[in-house]
Design an enzyme around this catalytic site. Structure first.
Site: not given
Length: 340
Positions: A184, A254
């Site tokens: 992230h 993702d």
């Protein structure tokens, strides 16, 4: 009209006028929901219904990350708390049959919660195999550290979702367990030899290659492609995900907005599609980024369209299920872990 090859997030509890126009005009294949989109059951159902109305598909996929533990978009007071994946692994170590039963039961209960809201896809199971020293982003979300055990529990989780009428998304292929950074925030690099990866990380995914959908890992595997993470690596997608692991279902990235990926959102989107992903996932609900993703994704066609159709066709009608009895049984199984 044909959907475009992306899944979008939205900004809040209901669609803005600009989001309605965007969805109606760009026709994303699916919608993914986060906590910012969830307040109460009727509100979530209305949001889901409006999305499907705008894209003109009554069965358009609506996704969520509802794993249990710390990754749960639904929670109290309207929805129960579910255990993290590691709990099933701990019970499996005491009694494999009970560990699999608990994993299957938990995901069956989750599926019942989701179907009530019209949510038809859960980004679960994980087949990531963590190692000592890895970043905690996977941590207790994982089912264990042995590939065969991880694959067995992931299969049980898949069965529970499917019995409840919810499609699974296998993640994070070909493995996020060794990453020493949270993708992230920055790009992890794994320097493990290919032979070891094939024996461990990749081996957990192979028995699950028949699942209808999978999500990539934003992780560089330097032994395979030192320049690109799996998500944007044609080499890894072709040789490992489609080749060695044998996954032939719908492959989505993702989240394209995660900091592990370099370049503009448009650059990232092009790289994802060019590498061989079928679908781009965009999660943060920022409309300017959503427009960039839409501009760079093609309409679904050819192999990607076929995989998308087969994935949706794999969804089953929910089987009869006594939710109250199931919840009581799961609690009893969890007590076994707590007293071990």
């Amino acid at each position: 009209m044909t959907s475009r090859a992306f899944i979008t997030g939205v900004s809040g509890l209901e669609l803005t006028a600009a989001e309605r126009e965007f969805i109606r005009g760009e026709l994303p294949w699916g919608l993914i929901l986060f906590k910012r989109n969830i307040e109460a059951p009727d509100q979530v159902s209305a949001l889901v219904d409006e999305f499907r109305s705008l894209v003109g598909e009554v069965d358009a996929p609506v996704l969520i990350d509802q794993e249990g533990g710390r990754v749960a978009r639904l929670g109290p007071p309207h929805w129960p708390v579910y255990p993290p994946g590691a709990t099933f692994g701990a019970l499996y170590d005491l009694d494999p049959a009970l560990g699999l039963k608990a994993a299957r039961l938990s995901s069956r209960l989750i599926a019942a919660d989701l179907i009530d809201l019209g949510i038809t896809v859960d980004c679960l199971p994980l087949a990531d195999v963590p190692v000592a020293g890895a970043d905690a982003v996977i941590g207790n979300r994982a089912y264990g550290t042995q590939p065969a055990k991880v694959a067995a529990i992931a299969r049980a989780v898949t069965e529970g979702l499917e019995q409840g009428g919810v499609l699974p998304v296998l993640k994070h292929i070909p493995g996020h367990g060794r990453a020493t950074a949270d993708s992230h925030f920055r790009l992890p690099t794994v320097d493990t030899a290919r032979e070891e990866l094939e024996r461990t990380d990749f081996a957990a995914f192979q028995p699950l290659a028949d699942l209808p959908m999978a999500m990539t890992a934003h992780v560089v595997f330097s032994a395979l492609d030192p320049a690109q993470p799996a998500t944007t690596s044609a080499t890894i997608i072709r040789q490992v995900i489609r080749g060695g692991i044998g996954f032939q279902g719908l492959l989505m990235s993702d989240d394209v907005s995660m900091n592990a990926l370099a370049g503009s959102i448009a650059d990232r989107t092009r790289a994802i599609i060019t590498a061989g992903c079928d679908m781009v996932l965009h999660c943060n609900g920022k409309l300017d980024e959503m427009r960039d993703v839409a501009r760079e994704t093609p309409e679904l066609a050819d192999e990607a369209l076929g995989r998308a159709k087969r994935a949706l066709a794999a969804r089953k009608q929910p089987e009869p299920f006594d939710r109250q009895a199931g919840r009581a049984e799961l609690e009893a199984l969890m007590d076994r872990v707590g007293t071990a």
